[in-house]
Write an enzyme that holds these catalytic residues in place. Sequence first.
Site, PDB file in Angstrom:
ATOM      1  N   ASP A   1      36.645  53.681  38.644  1.00  0.00           N
ATOM      2  CA  ASP A   1      36.974  52.254  38.665  1.00  0.00           C
ATOM      3  C   ASP A   1      36.900  51.750  37.233  1.00  0.00           C
ATOM      4  O   ASP A   1      35.951  52.061  36.507  1.00  0.00           O
ATOM      5  CB  ASP A   1      35.974  51.489  39.536  1.00  0.00           C
ATOM      6  CG  ASP A   1      36.158  49.983  39.441  1.00  0.00           C
ATOM      7  OD1 ASP A   1      37.102  49.477  40.052  1.00  0.00           O
ATOM      8  OD2 ASP A   1      35.359  49.331  38.745  1.00  0.00           O
TER       9      ASP A   1
ATOM     10  N   ASP B   1      36.643  48.402  34.944  1.00  0.00           N
ATOM     11  CA  ASP B   1      36.223  47.010  35.065  1.00  0.00           C
ATOM     12  C   ASP B   1      36.615  46.269  33.790  1.00  0.00           C
ATOM     13  O   ASP B   1      35.780  45.818  33.017  1.00  0.00           O
ATOM     14  CB  ASP B   1      34.706  46.973  35.274  1.00  0.00           C
ATOM     15  CG  ASP B   1      34.238  45.720  35.968  1.00  0.00           C
ATOM     16  OD1 ASP B   1      34.839  44.666  35.735  1.00  0.00           O
ATOM     17  OD2 ASP B   1      33.273  45.801  36.734  1.00  0.00           O
TER      18      ASP B   1
ATOM     19  N   GLU C   1      37.836  43.155  32.343  1.00  0.00           N
ATOM     20  CA  GLU C   1      37.750  41.833  32.934  1.00  0.00           C
ATOM     21  C   GLU C   1      38.668  40.795  32.290  1.00  0.00           C
ATOM     22  O   GLU C   1      38.859  39.724  32.839  1.00  0.00           O
ATOM     23  CB  GLU C   1      36.297  41.360  32.916  1.00  0.00           C
ATOM     24  CG  GLU C   1      35.405  42.371  33.608  1.00  0.00           C
ATOM     25  CD  GLU C   1      34.120  41.772  34.136  1.00  0.00           C
ATOM     26  OE1 GLU C   1      33.896  40.573  33.937  1.00  0.00           O
ATOM     27  OE2 GLU C   1      33.359  42.514  34.764  1.00  0.00           O
TER      28      GLU C   1
ATOM     29  N   TYR D   1      33.962  35.207  42.510  1.00  0.00           N
ATOM     30  CA  TYR D   1      32.652  34.571  42.402  1.00  0.00           C
ATOM     31  C   TYR D   1      32.459  34.167  40.956  1.00  0.00           C
ATOM     32  O   TYR D   1      33.287  34.485  40.086  1.00  0.00           O
ATOM     33  CB  TYR D   1      31.528  35.504  42.872  1.00  0.00           C
ATOM     34  CG  TYR D   1      31.682  36.948  42.463  1.00  0.00           C
ATOM     35  CD1 TYR D   1      31.449  37.361  41.160  1.00  0.00           C
ATOM     36  CD2 TYR D   1      32.080  37.909  43.390  1.00  0.00           C
ATOM     37  CE1 TYR D   1      31.594  38.675  40.775  1.00  0.00           C
ATOM     38  CE2 TYR D   1      32.232  39.232  43.025  1.00  0.00           C
ATOM     39  CZ  TYR D   1      31.984  39.612  41.716  1.00  0.00           C
ATOM     40  OH  TYR D   1      32.142  40.932  41.341  1.00  0.00           O
TER      41      TYR D   1
END
Length: 623
Positions: free
Chosen positions: A393, A395, A397, A465
Amino acid sequence: MSTETPLRRTRLRFGHGRANRSRAVAGLTALILPLAALVGLASPAEAATSATASFTKKSDWGSGFEGQWTVKNTGTTALSSWTIEWDFPSGTAVGSAWDATVTSSGTHWTAKNLGWNGTVAPGASVSFGFNGTGPGAPTGCKLNGASCDGGSVPGDNAPSAPGTPTASAVTDTSVKLSWSAATDDNGIKNYDVLRDGAVVSTVTGTTYSDSGLTAGTDYSYTVRARDTADQTGPVSGAVKVHTTGGGGTPGTGDKVNLGYFANWGVYGRNYHVKNLDTSGSAAKITHINYAFGNVQGGKCTIGDSYADYDKAYTADQSVDGVADTWDQPLRGNFNQLRKLKAKYPHIKILWSFGGWTWSGGFGDAAKNPAAFAESCYGLVEDPRWADVFDGIDIDWEYPNACGLTCDTSGPDALKGLTSALRAKFGKDYLVTAAITADGSEGGKIDAADYAGAAQSLDWYNVMTYDFFGAWDAKGPTAPHSPLTSYEGIPKAGFSSADAISKLKAKGVPASKLLLGLGFYGRGWTGVTQDAPGGTATGAASGTYEAGIEDYKVLKNSCPSTGTVAGTAYAHCGTNWWSYDTPATITSKMSWAKNQGLGGAFFWEFSGDTANGELVGAIHNGLK
């Protein structure tokens, strides 16, 4: 002093953060680095003296620490003297020392016994201590000149690694393994066969048939050789075996229920892989993202070597109740994850690279995607832990946008990376990405080709979130994970529904989108208004960091007083918090299914209760 090492805690919004790897937190638990070697050349009629050395950080006060080395004679003859050598990283050093003479050459340190404590009888131990500065831990240790990681006999080399086993005759319950022989200067005695990291047999030949397996289950096999002095060499490469037969994956059908496991949780939080088992969460999830690996110099690199594969686990902290030994090939979280998979074969584990702080490294990676993918594959498939991971994965961002830093790699950079990763890892591995949930006009979702990148991915973890929080110290108070927009929301496009809608409109299939959940709340203090939209004076106090607190704490310390946009909020005293509860998660899972999403994921396990009630709510909601 705070004991948190808050990877997610330092992020601003829309993502997973990462703080520095301060070893201050490790002062709460001893750093045991087992160092074994056979020392002293003995006569043919007598066994060589055996000794071990271990390091413990006895206390830590932030800017410094007290360290202690212990030498133990584990042999049958007396040890007449001892010398320990090790390396500290730059910035870590020995100050005052006692019960040993300590010298250094650059970052290399040497400690020699004093006149009165050099002799160590069989079974006895001797220790010395020092005051140190800096956050580092010792590496590259030697005891009396012998290797610390294999117990090698001076003058007798350990055997080489055997060839990677090949598997044949796979059935529901058995498999036949064969491998090419290892070499040794004095000859090979036998081979240990390891299944999922544990020795299942020791054989004299180069074949072995394993039986009593479970149908439809993944196993990993490696082999290591023993020479005539019973020294073990390095393990071979791993071969993965999937037995025939068996049923499907339990739990959520074809929906993903994925949780992040943060490697720094083993420090101040005292949260370990075993907690996934004891909480009941392991039986309810489908996938784990292990966070984080670093991205440096355009390559995937280790994030925290001690937590990842070096920490020695005691029996009470271990998934299977078996303590680590000093000479086993793999320890730390990776070995515990291997044990978890053996107990819960349906779980797939991905290694996640990046995070809020380390996303800055992806700019260099985007300059040569093929080289980046090659480095990631080599690390994920390292023979020591290849069987642990089922994919990768990334990440990243804020591709082509600003976050902790600003990236200018262009809108096609993410697609270039994901395409290279898929080409290298192939169709049998999972390749996924955690991405922004900024659905505002001209926001981060508009900055990169998420639809193009999705063609190479199994799914996106959409970080729905941290839309709002006490980085805006005076408010207005708002739920940090709103499912939908609502009247008075501080910024348009900052909701789960807006993010999912925009990604779908750009061409990302709904089935490749996972809804994100935070197992924590964000809050303000100095608030007088119960409803959202109130003013504040700053961040509410938290266990590890101001403005953030785990759900397991908030459910009791500040119970929910209302709901807005599908998320609970609580006004207690002058504090105002927002967080998800089992009830709001249930409603969010219903929404996700109605949207045709691929499932849900959460950040991260340690925020849940000891009985995993939030994980359970996701599991039940996705049925």
